[in-house]
Design an enzyme around this catalytic site. Structure first.
Site, mmCIF file in Angstrom:
data_model
loop_
_atom_site.group_PDB
_atom_site.id
_atom_site.type_symbol
_atom_site.label_atom_id
_atom_site.label_comp_id
_atom_site.label_asym_id
_atom_site.label_seq_id
_atom_site.Cartn_x
_atom_site.Cartn_y
_atom_site.Cartn_z
ATOM 1 N N ASN A 45 0.910 -1.271 0.162
ATOM 2 C CA ASN A 45 0.074 0.370 -0.166
ATOM 3 C C ASN A 45 0.806 1.428 -0.021
ATOM 4 O OD1 ASN A 45 -2.166 1.930 -0.544
ATOM 5 N ND2 ASN A 45 -1.887 1.899 2.621
ATOM 6 N N ASP A 71 -4.319 -0.397 -2.434
ATOM 7 C CA ASP A 71 -5.156 -0.128 -1.334
ATOM 8 C C ASP A 71 -5.950 -0.983 -1.228
ATOM 9 O OD1 ASP A 71 -6.410 0.294 1.501
ATOM 10 O OD2 ASP A 71 -6.791 2.388 1.041
ATOM 11 N N ASN A 98 -2.969 -11.580 3.339
ATOM 12 C CA ASN A 98 -2.329 -11.464 4.081
ATOM 13 C C ASN A 98 -2.531 -9.582 5.129
ATOM 14 O OD1 ASN A 98 0.789 -11.787 6.088
ATOM 15 N ND2 ASN A 98 0.890 -9.746 4.812
ATOM 16 N N SER A 147 -6.350 -15.159 9.714
ATOM 17 C CA SER A 147 -7.022 -15.583 10.963
ATOM 18 C C SER A 147 -5.846 -15.020 11.931
ATOM 19 C CB SER A 147 -7.551 -16.833 10.971
ATOM 20 O OG SER A 147 -7.901 -16.635 12.610
ATOM 21 N N SER A 148 -5.782 -15.300 13.188
ATOM 22 C CA SER A 148 -5.090 -15.311 14.172
ATOM 23 C C SER A 148 -5.618 -16.332 15.097
ATOM 24 C CB SER A 148 -5.038 -14.008 14.846
ATOM 25 O OG SER A 148 -3.669 -13.714 16.128
ATOM 26 N N TYR A 162 -10.076 -6.444 17.737
ATOM 27 C CA TYR A 162 -8.224 -7.899 17.141
ATOM 28 C C TYR A 162 -9.305 -8.652 16.799
ATOM 29 C CZ TYR A 162 -4.638 -9.795 15.111
ATOM 30 O OH TYR A 162 -3.786 -10.507 14.068
ATOM 31 N N LYS A 166 -10.529 -11.152 13.090
ATOM 32 C CA LYS A 166 -9.995 -12.249 13.068
ATOM 33 C C LYS A 166 -10.985 -13.616 13.079
ATOM 34 C CE LYS A 166 -5.873 -10.721 12.024
ATOM 35 N NZ LYS A 166 -5.913 -10.733 10.471
ATOM 36 N N VAL A 195 4.997 -13.852 15.725
ATOM 37 C CA VAL A 195 5.839 -14.355 14.707
ATOM 38 C C VAL A 195 6.355 -13.084 14.824
ATOM 39 C CG1 VAL A 195 6.049 -15.061 12.114
ATOM 40 C CG2 VAL A 195 4.213 -15.571 13.307
ATOM 41 N N THR A 197 7.756 -9.932 13.663
ATOM 42 C CA THR A 197 7.683 -9.004 12.689
ATOM 43 C C THR A 197 7.264 -7.001 13.267
ATOM 44 O OG1 THR A 197 5.398 -8.608 12.762
ATOM 45 C CG2 THR A 197 6.302 -10.614 11.192
#
Length: 267
Positions: A45, A71, A98, A147-148, A162, A166, A195, A197
């Site tokens: 984006n 976007d 993602n 998802s999460s 959040y 998800k 993870v 990041t």
């Protein structure tokens, strides 16, 4: 992490589109698909330079890639993304949704703007990415949504926004799998835990017992690794390897599933 070996180019001839692929998990997914021979559309984006760096890294694997700005919270932009991807590579076989964002905020303080920002990217955008994937994928294609582990966790405060964004994606996954089945397109979701990041760096302390802002990253890693039988936290490559399996023809009988990617962590 598993030892590095020469990776069979089992996805040669396939074309993948990965949203939010300029960094983090998306980058890990894009690179792992490319290592297996797939050509990759690297969607971004705002981070043009990192996205181009991913394209350059993919080129070193011997695969092709292109960075396309869009976007994905705007449906016309999603449509353009798919059209440009098709113009560049001619077809699509794999779509990985993602992109995402995370917010921790007391429920009484959540604003309309907060709600719309999180759900527009985490939920609404994923629906329309999946919809366009269904329309444009070749028969036998693969759709992977994000998802999460948070969608099914309890005991994490200030996390409703959040987690809810998800959880909806898991419903999309099961329904789209039914609708896409007649074209032999499989639809699955992955649900990672922590993870490493930039999102992890900003928010992982929330998941550590007695965590607090400003905790040293070494303490956060150690605290979360203690929950994992493998004794570590995840890196983007771990997630990319699972997506690469879901993209492979051998995964055909995995459909409509939400796959937890936690290394066996119990929290």
């Amino acid at each position: 992490m598993a030892s590095s070996e020469e990776t069979p180019r089992s996805l040669a001839g396939k074309v993948a589109l990965v949203t939010g692929a300029g960094r983090g998990i998306g980058k890990g997914i894009a690179v792992e698909l490319a290592k297996r021979g797939a050509s990759v559309v690297v969607n971004y984006n705002s981070a043009e330079k990192p996205a181009q760096e991913v394209v350059d890294e993919i080129a070193k694997t011997g695969s092709r890639a292109v960075a396309i700005k869009a976007d994905i919270t705007k449906v016309p932009e999603v449509s353009r993304l798919f059209q440009e991807a098709l113009q560049h590579f001619g077809h699509l076989d794999i779509v990985v949704s993602n992109s995402g964002t995370e917010v921790f905020k007391p429920e009484e303080e959540v604003t309309e703007e907060d709600y719309d920002r999180v759900f527009n990217l985490n939920t609404r955008a994923q629906f329309f990415i999946a919809q366009h994937a269904y329309v444009h994928l070749r028969n036998g294609g693969r759709i992977v949504l994000m998802s999460s582990v948070a969608a099914n966790m309890s005991g994490i405060p200030n996390h409703a926004l959040y987690a809810g964004s998800k959880a909806a994606v898991e419903g999309f996954t099961r329904s789209f799998a039914v609708d896409a089945g007649h074209r032999k397109i499989t639809v699955n979701a992955i649900a990672p835990g922590g993870v490493k990041t930039d999102m992890y760096d900003a928010n992982a302390w929330h998941y550590v017992p007695n965590g607090k802002p400003g905790m040293p990253m070494e303490e956060i890693d150690k605290g979360l690794a203690a929950f994992c039988p493998l004794g570590r936290v995840a890196v983007p490559q771990d997630i990319g390897r699972v997506v690469a399996f879901l993209a492979h023809p051998d995964s055909e009988w995995v459909n409509g599933q939400v796959i937890l990617l936690t290394g066996g962590s119990v929290t």
